[in-house]
Motif scaffolding. Structure first.
Motif, PDB file in Angstrom:
ATOM      1  N   TRP A  48       0.834  -1.203   0.000  1.00  0.00           N
ATOM      2  CA  TRP A  48       0.000   0.000   0.000  1.00  0.00           C
ATOM      3  C   TRP A  48       0.872   1.258   0.000  1.00  0.00           C
ATOM      4  N   CYS A  49       2.057   1.181   0.598  1.00  0.00           N
ATOM      5  CA  CYS A  49       2.963   2.340   0.651  1.00  0.00           C
ATOM      6  C   CYS A  49       3.332   2.846  -0.738  1.00  0.00           C
ATOM      7  N   ALA A  50       3.052   2.065  -1.776  1.00  0.00           N
ATOM      8  CA  ALA A  50       3.273   2.535  -3.145  1.00  0.00           C
ATOM      9  C   ALA A  50       2.449   3.798  -3.417  1.00  0.00           C
ATOM     10  N   ASN A  51       1.307   3.953  -2.745  1.00  0.00           N
ATOM     11  CA  ASN A  51       0.453   5.127  -2.976  1.00  0.00           C
ATOM     12  C   ASN A  51       1.106   6.426  -2.514  1.00  0.00           C
ATOM     13  N   PRO A  52       1.549   6.543  -1.250  1.00  0.00           N
ATOM     14  CA  PRO A  52       2.214   7.799  -0.877  1.00  0.00           C
ATOM     15  C   PRO A  52       3.549   7.989  -1.604  1.00  0.00           C
ATOM     16  N   ILE A  53       4.233   6.896  -1.920  1.00  0.00           N
ATOM     17  CA  ILE A  53       5.485   7.011  -2.672  1.00  0.00           C
ATOM     18  C   ILE A  53       5.198   7.561  -4.066  1.00  0.00           C
ATOM     19  N   TYR A  54       4.116   7.112  -4.671  1.00  0.00           N
ATOM     20  CA  TYR A  54       3.674   7.597  -5.992  1.00  0.00           C
ATOM     21  C   TYR A  54       3.457   9.109  -5.949  1.00  0.00           C
ATOM     22  N   ILE A  55       2.716   9.560  -4.963  1.00  0.00           N
ATOM     23  CA  ILE A  55       2.418  10.993  -4.836  1.00  0.00           C
ATOM     24  C   ILE A  55       3.703  11.778  -4.560  1.00  0.00           C
ATOM     25  N   PHE A  56       4.565  11.240  -3.705  1.00  0.00           N
ATOM     26  CA  PHE A  56       5.828  11.892  -3.387  1.00  0.00           C
ATOM     27  C   PHE A  56       6.705  11.993  -4.633  1.00  0.00           C
ATOM     28  N   SER A  57       6.694  10.965  -5.481  1.00  0.00           N
ATOM     29  CA  SER A  57       7.501  11.007  -6.706  1.00  0.00           C
ATOM     30  C   SER A  57       6.997  12.082  -7.663  1.00  0.00           C
ATOM     31  N   ILE A  58       5.686  12.285  -7.703  1.00  0.00           N
ATOM     32  CA  ILE A  58       5.136  13.357  -8.537  1.00  0.00           C
ATOM     33  C   ILE A  58       5.621  14.708  -8.028  1.00  0.00           C
ATOM     34  N   ILE A  59       5.581  14.901  -6.732  1.00  0.00           N
ATOM     35  CA  ILE A  59       6.029  16.172  -6.140  1.00  0.00           C
ATOM     36  C   ILE A  59       7.508  16.402  -6.439  1.00  0.00           C
ATOM     37  N   LEU A  60       8.334  15.372  -6.254  1.00  0.00           N
ATOM     38  CA  LEU A  60       9.768  15.513  -6.539  1.00  0.00           C
ATOM     39  C   LEU A  60      10.017  15.828  -8.012  1.00  0.00           C
ATOM     40  N   THR A  61       9.276  15.176  -8.894  1.00  0.00           N
ATOM     41  CA  THR A  61       9.439  15.413 -10.325  1.00  0.00           C
ATOM     42  C   THR A  61       9.052  16.836 -10.687  1.00  0.00           C
ATOM     43  N   LEU A  62       7.964  17.324 -10.111  1.00  0.00           N
ATOM     44  CA  LEU A  62       7.550  18.702 -10.387  1.00  0.00           C
ATOM     45  C   LEU A  62       8.582  19.716  -9.887  1.00  0.00           C
ATOM     46  N   LYS A  63       9.327  19.335  -8.866  1.00  0.00           N
ATOM     47  CA  LYS A  63      10.396  20.197  -8.346  1.00  0.00           C
ATOM     48  C   LYS A  63      11.693  20.018  -9.127  1.00  0.00           C
ATOM     49  N   GLY A  64      11.685  19.135 -10.126  1.00  0.00           N
ATOM     50  CA  GLY A  64      12.853  18.926 -10.971  1.00  0.00           C
ATOM     51  C   GLY A  64      13.914  18.026 -10.371  1.00  0.00           C
ATOM     52  N   LYS A  65      13.537  17.177  -9.443  1.00  0.00           N
ATOM     53  CA  LYS A  65      14.490  16.284  -8.774  1.00  0.00           C
ATOM     54  C   LYS A  65      14.507  14.924  -9.465  1.00  0.00           C
ATOM     55  N   ILE A  66      15.706  14.408  -9.709  1.00  0.00           N
ATOM     56  CA  ILE A  66      15.867  13.086 -10.321  1.00  0.00           C
ATOM     57  C   ILE A  66      15.366  11.992  -9.392  1.00  0.00           C
ATOM     58  N   LYS A  67      15.330  12.264  -8.100  1.00  0.00           N
ATOM     59  CA  LYS A  67      14.875  11.267  -7.134  1.00  0.00           C
ATOM     60  C   LYS A  67      13.437  10.835  -7.401  1.00  0.00           C
ATOM     61  N   GLY A  68      12.663  11.665  -8.079  1.00  0.00           N
ATOM     62  CA  GLY A  68      11.292  11.309  -8.424  1.00  0.00           C
ATOM     63  C   GLY A  68      11.234  10.020  -9.236  1.00  0.00           C
ATOM     64  N   LEU A  69      12.218   9.825 -10.112  1.00  0.00           N
ATOM     65  CA  LEU A  69      12.279   8.600 -10.917  1.00  0.00           C
ATOM     66  C   LEU A  69      12.495   7.387 -10.028  1.00  0.00           C
ATOM     67  N   TYR A  70      13.386   7.499  -9.063  1.00  0.00           N
ATOM     68  CA  TYR A  70      13.680   6.373  -8.175  1.00  0.00           C
ATOM     69  C   TYR A  70      12.481   6.037  -7.286  1.00  0.00           C
ATOM     70  N   PHE A  71      11.805   7.048  -6.832  1.00  0.00           N
ATOM     71  CA  PHE A  71      10.617   6.804  -6.006  1.00  0.00           C
ATOM     72  C   PHE A  71       9.499   6.177  -6.830  1.00  0.00           C
ATOM     73  N   SER A  72       9.302   6.641  -8.067  1.00  0.00           N
ATOM     74  CA  SER A  72       8.248   6.048  -8.899  1.00  0.00           C
ATOM     75  C   SER A  72       8.592   4.608  -9.268  1.00  0.00           C
ATOM     76  N   LEU A  73       9.878   4.328  -9.476  1.00  0.00           N
ATOM     77  CA  LEU A  73      10.293   2.954  -9.751  1.00  0.00           C
ATOM     78  C   LEU A  73      10.036   2.064  -8.536  1.00  0.00           C
ATOM     79  N   THR A  74      10.304   2.575  -7.353  1.00  0.00           N
ATOM     80  CA  THR A  74      10.024   1.835  -6.115  1.00  0.00           C
ATOM     81  C   THR A  74       8.535   1.550  -5.985  1.00  0.00           C
TER      82      THR A  74
END
Length: 130
Positions: A48-74
């Motif tokens: 289930w933690c994939a849901n908040p990780i998904y949202i967090f990856s969107i936020i990181l991506t919108l901020k231009g952070k490469i970490k968004g890719l790693y979080f979305s992959l997770t």
């Protein structure tokens, strides 16, 4: 996000039980999945933690952070891992039921995770080329 929201309107999976139509509602899983550890369902909670990780990856991506890719992959890996489960906890007493089939709600949810990962990956490749 459209795929994620669409997934909430369809059953996630069917389970073997007394009722031949025993199924799990996607919107209940999405909004109340954080309570799984309270009943001892730690592995479904991790998925289930994939849901908040998904949202967090969107936020990181919108901020231009490469970490968004790693979080979305997770999030994608966590989501896909549910398809490997054969049983799921179905009662507060710790009883489990066998998963009969994965339904449209689950498939749309996993698709939303994968589409986000691919989209962020493509975006990062395009940004690197510039």
């Amino acid at each position: 996000m459209t795929l994620l929201i669409s997934s909430l309107f369809y059953p996630a999976f069917y389970i073997v039980g007394d009722n031949p139509n025993s199924w799990s509602e996607s919107w209940l899983l999405f909004f109340f999945g954080w309570t799984f550890p309270l009943g001892g369902a730690f592995l479904p909670f991790l998925i289930w933690c994939a849901n908040p990780i998904y949202i967090f990856s969107i936020i990181l991506t919108l901020k231009g952070k490469i970490k968004g890719l790693y979080f979305s992959l997770t999030a994608s890996i966590l989501g896909i891992s549910f398809s490997l489960m054969e049983t799921v906890m179905t009662s507060e007493s710790g009883g489990t039921s066998r998963i009969k089939s994965l339904e449209l709600g689950y498939k749309l949810w996993v698709s939303s995770l994968i589409v986000l990962t691919i989209g962020i990956g493509i975006n990062e490749l395009i940004l690197k080329r510039k």
